[in-house]
Design a protein around this motif. Structure first.
Motif, mmCIF file in Angstrom:
data_model
loop_
_atom_site.group_PDB
_atom_site.id
_atom_site.type_symbol
_atom_site.label_atom_id
_atom_site.label_comp_id
_atom_site.label_asym_id
_atom_site.label_seq_id
_atom_site.Cartn_x
_atom_site.Cartn_y
_atom_site.Cartn_z
ATOM 1 N N GLY A 57 0.820 -1.215 0.000
ATOM 2 C CA GLY A 57 0.000 0.000 0.000
ATOM 3 C C GLY A 57 0.846 1.252 0.000
ATOM 4 O O GLY A 57 0.582 2.211 -0.736
ATOM 5 N N CYS A 58 1.903 1.250 0.812
ATOM 6 C CA CYS A 58 2.815 2.385 0.874
ATOM 7 C C CYS A 58 3.477 2.634 -0.469
ATOM 8 O O CYS A 58 3.529 3.766 -0.955
ATOM 9 N N ALA B 279 4.085 5.692 -5.477
ATOM 10 C CA ALA B 279 4.109 5.721 -6.938
ATOM 11 C C ALA B 279 3.047 6.674 -7.471
ATOM 12 O O ALA B 279 3.304 7.459 -8.397
ATOM 13 N N ALA B 280 1.858 6.624 -6.873
ATOM 14 C CA ALA B 280 0.796 7.538 -7.300
ATOM 15 C C ALA B 280 1.194 8.982 -7.033
ATOM 16 O O ALA B 280 0.984 9.869 -7.878
ATOM 17 N N SER B 281 1.791 9.244 -5.876
ATOM 18 C CA SER B 281 2.247 10.605 -5.552
ATOM 19 C C SER B 281 3.264 11.094 -6.576
ATOM 20 O O SER B 281 3.173 12.224 -7.058
ATOM 21 N N PHE C 135 0.409 10.926 -0.897
ATOM 22 C CA PHE C 135 1.651 11.050 -0.131
ATOM 23 C C PHE C 135 1.381 10.887 1.365
ATOM 24 O O PHE C 135 2.100 10.156 2.059
ATOM 25 N N ILE C 136 0.345 11.552 1.868
ATOM 26 C CA ILE C 136 -0.020 11.432 3.282
ATOM 27 C C ILE C 136 -0.340 9.968 3.607
ATOM 28 O O ILE C 136 0.099 9.433 4.624
ATOM 29 N N ALA C 137 -1.094 9.323 2.720
ATOM 30 C CA ALA C 137 -1.436 7.911 2.937
ATOM 31 C C ALA C 137 -0.183 7.046 2.943
ATOM 32 O O ALA C 137 -0.050 6.144 3.790
ATOM 33 N N PHE D 101 -3.216 5.383 13.985
ATOM 34 C CA PHE D 101 -2.604 5.858 12.737
ATOM 35 C C PHE D 101 -3.595 5.838 11.576
ATOM 36 O O PHE D 101 -3.543 6.691 10.702
ATOM 37 N N ARG D 102 -4.495 4.864 11.573
ATOM 38 C CA ARG D 102 -5.519 4.829 10.523
ATOM 39 C C ARG D 102 -6.371 6.085 10.585
ATOM 40 O O ARG D 102 -6.640 6.721 9.570
ATOM 41 N N TYR D 103 -6.794 6.445 11.783
ATOM 42 C CA TYR D 103 -7.658 7.617 11.917
ATOM 43 C C TYR D 103 -6.907 8.921 11.675
ATOM 44 O O TYR D 103 -7.475 9.866 11.134
ATOM 45 N N VAL D 104 -5.648 8.992 12.065
ATOM 46 C CA VAL D 104 -4.849 10.183 11.747
ATOM 47 C C VAL D 104 -4.756 10.337 10.229
ATOM 48 O O VAL D 104 -4.929 11.427 9.688
ATOM 49 N N ASP D 105 -4.502 9.230 9.543
ATOM 50 C CA ASP D 105 -4.466 9.250 8.077
ATOM 51 C C ASP D 105 -5.795 9.727 7.520
ATOM 52 O O ASP D 105 -5.854 10.646 6.697
#
Length: 173
Positions: free
Chosen positions: A10-11, A16-18, A44-46, A67-71
């Motif tokens: 996922g990272c 790559a998308a960023s 990028f944040i994700a 961390f999920r909720y911060v994201d």
């Protein structure tokens, strides 16, 4: 470790998308550049949070709920901004953006309360969170956002539909 590997994949996908969004921004028409920038920020944040979630999972072998909720508290309102930026060319008002942002914050805060703080009342908080989610889904699929996208047609409608599917499927997961 399938969970840690999933966070890693996922990272990398988000990074790559960023890179794609940031590096291709100048090739888009000027009216879409802010939208592309916001897309790059979201991914990028994700990516950064997925990296932290992978490390948290590796250290504690438990869900990185915080961390999920911060994201999400950063990326989900940005996706609401994305709806506005796409529909702005069709005449969207900022009130649509602020409505979606408010609903998304209600969805996230009440979801976090039910999942992490008041677990014995999770059903109540989950219901409130779910209602906010379904109002967002209704607004973008059938409400003002949909009407603006249909009126604009073309690339606006296509981008809107793609984002709608992401919200319906991605956020539901």
């Amino acid at each position: 470790d399938y969970v840690g590997f999933t966070f890693f994949v996922g990272c990398m996908a988000m990074m790559a998308a960023s890179a794609f969004f940031f590096l291709s921004m100048s090739s888009f028409d000027k009216k879409w550049r802010t939208s592309i920038l916001v897309s790059g920020l979201i991914t990028f944040i994700a990516a950064v949070h997925y990296w932290y979630m992978r490390d948290y999972w590796a250290a504690f072998e438990e869900s990185p709920t915080f961390f999920r909720y911060v994201d999400w508290v950063l990326t989900v309102p940005l996706m609401c901004v994305e709806f506005f930026l796409i529909l702005k060319v069709a005449g969207a008002k900022k009130s649509l953006m602020w409505r979606l942002i408010l609903l998304s914050v209600v969805m996230l805060v009440t979801g976090y309360i039910g999942e992490s703080i008041l677990r014995d009342q999770a059903q109540i908080w989950g219901l409130i969170s779910g209602i906010a989610y379904f109002v967002i889904v209704y607004d973008i699929w059938f409400g003002e956002a949909k009407k603006l996208a249909v009126a604009a047609g073309g690339s606006v409608l296509k981008a809107h539909k793609t984002l709608c599917w992401f919200v319906l499927v991605g956020w539901a997961i």
